[in-house]
Design a protein around this motif. Structure first.
Motif, short mmCIF file in Angstrom:
data_model
loop_
_atom_site.label_atom_id
_atom_site.label_comp_id
_atom_site.label_asym_id
_atom_site.label_seq_id
_atom_site.Cartn_x
_atom_site.Cartn_y
_atom_site.Cartn_z
N PHE B 19 0.88 -1.16 0.00
CA PHE B 19 0.00 0.00 0.00
C PHE B 19 0.91 1.21 0.00
CE2 PHE B 19 -2.90 -3.03 2.21
CZ PHE B 19 -3.90 -3.02 1.27
N PRO B 43 1.22 -9.85 15.51
CA PRO B 43 0.84 -8.59 16.15
C PRO B 43 -0.04 -7.74 15.23
CG PRO B 43 3.09 -8.46 15.37
CD PRO B 43 2.65 -9.86 15.13
N SER B 44 -0.67 -6.76 15.79
CA SER B 44 -1.52 -5.85 15.02
C SER B 44 -0.71 -5.20 13.89
CB SER B 44 -2.07 -4.79 15.95
OG SER B 44 -3.09 -4.08 15.31
N CYS B 46 0.47 -6.67 11.15
CA CYS B 46 1.47 -7.49 10.47
C CYS B 46 0.94 -8.00 9.13
CB CYS B 46 1.94 -8.64 11.35
SG CYS B 46 0.73 -9.94 11.55
N LYS B 48 -2.30 -9.72 8.67
CA LYS B 48 -3.18 -10.88 8.75
C LYS B 48 -4.47 -10.67 7.94
CE LYS B 48 -3.49 -10.61 13.27
NZ LYS B 48 -2.71 -9.40 13.57
N THR B 49 -5.13 -9.55 8.20
CA THR B 49 -6.38 -9.27 7.48
C THR B 49 -6.11 -9.12 5.99
OG1 THR B 49 -7.33 -8.22 9.43
CG2 THR B 49 -8.33 -7.67 7.32
N THR B 50 -5.02 -8.48 5.66
CA THR B 50 -4.67 -8.30 4.26
C THR B 50 -4.51 -9.66 3.56
OG1 THR B 50 -3.55 -6.25 4.84
CG2 THR B 50 -3.01 -7.22 2.70
N GLU B 165 -10.31 -12.84 13.47
CA GLU B 165 -10.48 -12.53 14.89
C GLU B 165 -11.95 -12.63 15.31
OE1 GLU B 165 -8.12 -9.55 16.54
OE2 GLU B 165 -6.78 -9.39 14.85
N1 LIG Z 1 -6.58 -0.39 2.15
C1 LIG Z 1 -5.44 -0.06 2.77
N2 LIG Z 1 -4.76 1.04 2.41
C2 LIG Z 1 -3.61 1.38 3.02
N3 LIG Z 1 -3.03 0.69 4.00
C3 LIG Z 1 -3.64 -0.43 4.41
C4 LIG Z 1 -4.89 -0.86 3.82
N4 LIG Z 1 -5.26 -2.01 4.43
C5 LIG Z 1 -4.31 -2.26 5.35
N5 LIG Z 1 -3.35 -1.33 5.34
C6 LIG Z 1 -2.15 -1.31 6.20
O1 LIG Z 1 -1.54 -2.57 6.11
C7 LIG Z 1 -1.05 -2.98 7.37
C8 LIG Z 1 -1.58 -4.35 7.71
O2 LIG Z 1 -2.97 -4.28 7.88
P1 LIG Z 1 -3.83 -5.54 8.28
O3 LIG Z 1 -5.24 -5.06 8.44
O4 LIG Z 1 -3.59 -6.64 7.34
O5 LIG Z 1 -3.24 -5.89 9.71
P2 LIG Z 1 -3.69 -7.00 10.74
O6 LIG Z 1 -2.54 -7.91 10.90
O7 LIG Z 1 -4.99 -7.59 10.33
O8 LIG Z 1 -3.86 -6.14 12.06
P3 LIG Z 1 -4.96 -6.22 13.20
O9 LIG Z 1 -4.53 -7.30 14.14
O10 LIG Z 1 -4.86 -4.86 13.84
O11 LIG Z 1 -6.29 -6.46 12.56
C9 LIG Z 1 -1.45 -1.91 8.35
O12 LIG Z 1 -0.33 -1.10 8.60
C10 LIG Z 1 -2.51 -1.13 7.66
O13 LIG Z 1 -2.47 0.21 8.02
#
Ligand SMILES: Nc1ncnc2c1ncn2[C@@H]1O[C@H](COP(=O)(O)OP(=O)(O)OP(=O)(O)O)[C@@H](O)[C@H]1O
Ligand SMILES: [Mg+2]
Lengths: 289, 362
Positions: B19, B43-44, B46, B48-50, B165
């Protein structure tokens, strides 16, 4: 508010007593009473007062006369066209606004709402410069070879509609935007993962959830557009008479209070119908299925 | 690894996602076997959701390939993938009832009401929500919403279920019940599932295997016992469970055991490091025994001072005063606190050489 009972079954039935916070509305209500309700009541009173007591002559003139019926229909048509146009342009704009990020959102906001800050008089003169016989649009189309000789655009219904839509667009965008902004963008995503095509997602998720905003925007724009005075006067003059223009003429030129007041009552009825209908519809939509 | 990838029901190969300037998925690969329940732990932020969104088709990776049951789905839109998702905070349709939410996917796929009704009823029963079928979802508790979300995703019989989650909005007690319930439910259905969490205990409870994620990469993918007992890196050691850690320098190697000089004395551990290497010695809390055990073959002994004692109910934690901040930290867990040990008292700690782990110093 039918949903409340279902949402919290464990709570005791709400007592039908007014929240003391409601008292805060008193100054506003008093103000509205003096500057709005009282004059309105006097006006309506004058619509049914004849030389010798009660009369419906004013209404008979407004609703029975071909010309005035035409004015009412023209106003309704103007309201309808303006509302449709604003909805068509405003619905996608509201989504773009709600989903845009950072600089884009600022830019879109400016595009939609900056026109609100420009006086309608200024805008009308601006349109004049663009639309008139020797205006920019004609000059451009002539030079591009699109037309042979200047086209009449100002004082046409097309120009009126364009102007009206321009003026009232923000009032369509804002309510839809505020609903869409609160909508979870993952809902269409969730629908997609369940196998819903883009069209199914739009018609079964996005559209129903945005309808409260649409209803609010439509009723707002329609009641404003039906009552429009300044824009049609400036863009069309006497060629397109609206209810408000007839009222102004009746009060200011003809000193015919009965006519003006009766027309005002009809306009009020139309607006009330739309607003009440919309809020009923909204309650149906908002109260779950 | 190659064999695993072949056998994988789901494979992600070399996925990358950026991104702007931020690399969120960094050449990530993972293979999940059919019917397996894998946790993504990290961790938050990292990624995972992506990663889940890429697998579900809600996001297109910049590069890499994703296959399900041998079929390349990298460019397939989400609604054609048949990958179910339970979203963080569920994303239920607020304008629909419980039954309508669950039936949404069936309707979307054009399944006739007569055929859909029994499937909806079955799904409702599966998550024990039958008596709430007609309620609006906004009237449900968090745990009930979570069950509806699971039923909604399962009723269309996805080839893969992704859960982001699903318990994060629930209180601790309910969460523990739901974890076991979900594990049982998914095993019964026999579905392949990936489960995102940043709670290591939750990952240990629910999954067959755990993938520890770090900054857009999979740091280690292993079963819970391996992950805990043989963490592949300091990062994994740190993320899963607690440990006592000491910085040291290898003094001698050979024979599969190396000797390390630490500030608290010499320690021996299995590993292959050249003499002079800077390493971190680590041992899990429950592998440590307090008190002056008689010197024995294959036992490490260190002397330390207790800083703080925390009573945790079923066990007691000793926090040790270690000579240096930073790399060194000490947590020891005991079933019972020995007599006369409190803040400030010296302790002798012994642990078996084979329980001692070595990592290259960061
Ligand atoms: N659409 C987007 N545009 C820009 N940055 C994004 C986008 N989606 C996610 N990010 C960034 O990518 C990184 C990873 O996001 P992601 O949601 O995958 O984290 P996560 O591991 O699921 O965290 P959490 O445990 O907080 O849900 C974060 O720094 C987030 O800010
Ligand atoms: Mg996340």
């Amino acid at each position: 508010m039918s949903a409340t009972a279902i949402e919290a079954p464990a709570l005791p039935a709400p007592r039908r007593r007014m929240d003391p916070l409601g008292l805060l509305a008193l100054p506003g209500i008093a103000f509205l009473f003096v500057v709005f309700l009282l004059p309105l009541a006097l006006l309506l009173w004058s619509s049914i007062r004849g030389g010798e007591g009660f009369t419906l002559a004013g209404y008979w003139r407004v609703l029975g006369d071909e010309y005035y019926r035409g004015v009412i229909l023209a106003s309704l048509q103007l309201g309808l066209v303006t509302t449709s146009g604003a909805l068509l342009l405003g619905y996608p704009a509201a989504f773009a606004l709600a989903r845009a990020r950072g600089g884009w959102q600022v830019l879109l906001f400016a595009l939609v709402f900056l026109p609100l800050t420009v006086s309608i008089i200024v805008k009308s003169f601006g349109w004049g410069i663009v639309l008139r016989r020797d205006g920019i649009l004609n000059w451009l189309m002539l030079n591009l070879g699109l037309i042979e000789r200047p086209v009449r655009m100002i004082f046409t219904e097309g120009a009126l509609y364009a102007g009206m839509i321009n003026v009232f667009l923000p009032f369509m965008v804002l309510p839809i935007y505020s609903v869409v902004r609160m909508m979870d963008p993952r809902l269409p995503d969730a629908a997609a993962t369940l196998g819903a095509s883009p069209w199914f997602r739009f018609t079964r998720v996005t559209l129903p959830l945005s309808l409260p905003g649409v209803v609010a925007g439509v009723s707002l724009v329609f009641s404003l557009a039906v009552a429009a005075y300044v824009t049609p006067s400036l863009l069309m003059g006497d060629r397109y008479m609206t209810m408000s223009m007839v009222m102004a003429k009746a009060f200011l030129n003809l000193r015919d209070w009965q006519l003006g007041a009766a027309m005002a009552a009809v306009l009020l009825a139309v607006a009330a119908f739309v607003v009440v209908g919309a809020s009923l519809l909204q309650r149906r939509l908002g109260g779950g299925r | 690894m190659a064999a695993l990838r072949q056998a994988g029901h789901l494979t992600v190969a070399g996925a990358a996602k950026r991104f702007g300037a931020a690399t969120v998925l960094d050449d990530l690969s993972i293979a999940v076997a059919k019917g397996e329940f894998v946790s993504l732990l990290g961790p938050s932020g990292c990624g995972k959701t992506t990663l889940l969104r890429c697998i579900a088709g809600l996001l297109r990776p910049d590069s890499g390939r994703i296959t399900v049951a041998g079929r390349d789905i990298t460019t397939l839109p989400a609604h054609k993938r048949n990958v179910g998702v339970v979203f963080q905070n569920y994303a239920l349709f607020p304008h629909l009832t419980v039954a309508e939410n669950i039936g949404f996917g069936l309707r979307a796929q054009g399944i006739r009401p007569a055929e859909a009704a029994p499937r909806i009823a079955e799904a409702l029963a599966l998550v024990r929500m039958s008596e709430h079928a007609g309620k609006p979802v906004t009237a449900l508790s968090g745990g009930q919403q979570q069950r509806v979300a699971v039923a909604r995703a399962l009723v269309v019989r996805p080839s893969l279920l992704l859960l982001d989650e699903p318990f994060s909005a629930l209180d601790r007690k309910l969460r523990e019940t739901m974890q076991v319930e979900l594990k049982h439910l998914l095993r019964e259905v026999g579905i392949t599932a990936i489960f995102v969490t940043h709670d290591q205990e939750e990952a240990l409870v629910v999954s067959d295997r755990i993938a520890v994620m770090n900054a857009g990469r999979i740091e280690q993918l292993a079963d819970p016992a391996t992950l805990y007992g043989r963490p592949a890196s300091l990062y994994v050691l740190d993320f899963v469970g607690q440990s006592t850690r000491l910085a040291g320098r290898v003094s001698a190697g050979g024979g599969g055991l190396v000797s390390v000089e630490t500030a608290l004395g010499p320690v021996r551990a299995p590993g292959a490091f050249a003499p002079g290497s800077r390493v971190v010695v680590a041992v899990r809390p429950e592998a440590v025994t307090p008190g002056a055990a008689s010197p024995a073959e294959g036992l490490n002994r260190i002397e330390a001072r207790v800083r703080e004692v925390s009573f945790l109910g079923s066990r007691t934690q000793l926090h040790l005063d270690l000579p240096e901040e930073g790399e060194d930290r000490g947590v020891v867990e005991l079933a019972r606190l020995p007599e006369g040990i409190g803040p400030g008292s010296p302790v002798t700690l012994s642990f078996r050489e084979e329980d001692t782990m070595l990592f290259p110093a960061a």
